[in-house]
Design a protein around this motif. Structure first.
Motif, PDB file in Angstrom:
ATOM      1  N   THR A   1      -5.349   8.756  -2.012  1.00  0.00           N
ATOM      2  CA  THR A   1      -6.683   8.607  -1.412  1.00  0.00           C
ATOM      3  C   THR A   1      -6.634   8.838   0.086  1.00  0.00           C
ATOM      4  OG1 THR A   1      -7.349   7.027  -3.122  1.00  0.00           O
ATOM      5  CG2 THR A   1      -8.624   7.028  -1.074  1.00  0.00           C
ATOM      6  N   GLN A   2      -5.634   8.261   0.750  1.00  0.00           N
ATOM      7  CA  GLN A   2      -5.496   8.432   2.189  1.00  0.00           C
ATOM      8  C   GLN A   2      -5.256   9.895   2.552  1.00  0.00           C
ATOM      9  OE1 GLN A   2      -5.900   6.027   4.676  1.00  0.00           O
ATOM     10  NE2 GLN A   2      -6.708   4.918   2.909  1.00  0.00           N
TER      11      GLN A   2
ATOM     12  N   ASP B   1       1.853   2.218  -3.330  1.00  0.00           N
ATOM     13  CA  ASP B   1       0.756   2.435  -4.276  1.00  0.00           C
ATOM     14  C   ASP B   1       0.387   3.916  -4.300  1.00  0.00           C
ATOM     15  OD1 ASP B   1      -1.490   2.499  -5.830  1.00  0.00           O
ATOM     16  OD2 ASP B   1      -2.660   1.099  -4.608  1.00  0.00           O
TER      17      ASP B   1
ATOM     18  N   GLN C   1       0.824  -1.206   0.000  1.00  0.00           N
ATOM     19  CA  GLN C   1       0.000   0.000   0.000  1.00  0.00           C
ATOM     20  C   GLN C   1       0.860   1.258   0.000  1.00  0.00           C
ATOM     21  OE1 GLN C   1      -2.356  -0.889   3.508  1.00  0.00           O
ATOM     22  NE2 GLN C   1      -4.204  -1.238   2.274  1.00  0.00           N
TER      23      GLN C   1
ATOM     24  N   TYR D   1      -3.310   4.685  -3.502  1.00  0.00           N
ATOM     25  CA  TYR D   1      -3.641   4.502  -2.082  1.00  0.00           C
ATOM     26  C   TYR D   1      -3.168   5.715  -1.276  1.00  0.00           C
ATOM     27  CZ  TYR D   1      -3.347   2.790   2.723  1.00  0.00           C
ATOM     28  OH  TYR D   1      -3.462   2.665   4.090  1.00  0.00           O
TER      29      TYR D   1
END
Length: 262
Positions: free
Chosen positions: A58-59, A52, A49, A55
């Protein structure tokens, strides 16, 4: 028999206790579950993750939005935690000099500022009045306005407040450094369009999302326009001028940026 009757009574007590505790336990479990869903900041991402980009992006966005929501509710500790996690992800995603990183530092600056203001207000209210003993020896006889007996002494609350002010100044200065505020020095005679009235309210009425939106207009290279930068810089400088602390040349801003550029 006595034994069977005792067993039945014991079983009945257990049953009643279970029935009484059931809803309460369910509520506790539900609250824990809801907290766990929101407290995903404590869940370490996997190695895959962390490699990525989607990811990470988005976080970063989710944590930042959640930080705004908590800030609007006046839950400043929770807001600060989300913004700090968002900051880490945004640096990983965009690099340490991106406007998104500056925006997160400004939000953290205002969080620390309001935390300091709350500490100051709590300390003031706690020391403003004193209940003297009445004629009967009980408290409540007289209400006395108190002067600060020792201006040199600092309470734990005032020390915490100063610490919050210092952190606010450091985050604000970092945002200014990212935005190359020194290059905009010739524009200091201008006044920020961010009104003083809007920025002087408490944390629950402060325009958190509106302030964040001022970082949203970027060009094709992901940069803020000159006018947008000027307005943000003036807004931050106006707030820094109100702080009872200053940031030296060897500021948190410099050390923070060097850490992430290594």
């Amino acid at each position: 028999s006595t034994t069977s009757r005792g067993s039945r009574e014991s079983g009945s007590r257990r049953s009643k206790r279970s029935n009484c505790d059931g809803p309460s336990r369910n509520r506790r479990r539900q609250a824990t579950s809801e907290t766990w869903k929101d407290e995903s900041t404590s869940v370490l991402p996997t190695l895959s993750q962390m490699k990525d980009p989607e990811y990470i992006r988005t976080q970063a966005a989710e944590r930042f939005e959640r930080g705004l929501e908590y800030a609007e509710l006046g839950k400043l500790d929770a807001a600060r935690e989300r913004f700090l996690v968002a900051l880490r992800y945004r640096v990983m995603d965009r690099g340490s000099l991106h406007p998104d990183v500056a925006a997160t530092h400004e939000m953290l600056g205002f969080v620390e500022y309001f935390m300091a203001e709350n500490e100051k207000n709590d300390n003031f209210e706690g020391n403003l009045v004193r209940l003297d003993e009445g004629d009967d020896g009980l408290l409540g006889g007289n209400l006395t306005i108190m002067e600060n007996p020792d201006k040199g002494s600092q309470t734990p609350s005032s020390c915490r407040g100063k610490s919050h002010y210092e952190k606010a100044a450091m985050h604000f200065q970092t945002a200014l450094d990212i935005l190359d505020a020194k290059d905009l020095g010739a524009c200091n005679e201008k006044v920020s369009t961010w009104t003083n009235d809007a920025s002087s309210k408490d944390e629950t009425s402060f325009q958190w999302k509106e302030l964040a939106e001022t970082y949203s207009v970027l060009d094709e290279k992901g940069r803020l326009g000159v006018e947008e930068r000027i307005d943000i810089v003036l807004r931050i400088q106006e707030r820094m001028d109100e702080l009872p602390v200053t940031v030296g040349e060897k500021s948190y801003a410099t050390s923070f940026l060097s850490t992430f550029n290594e």
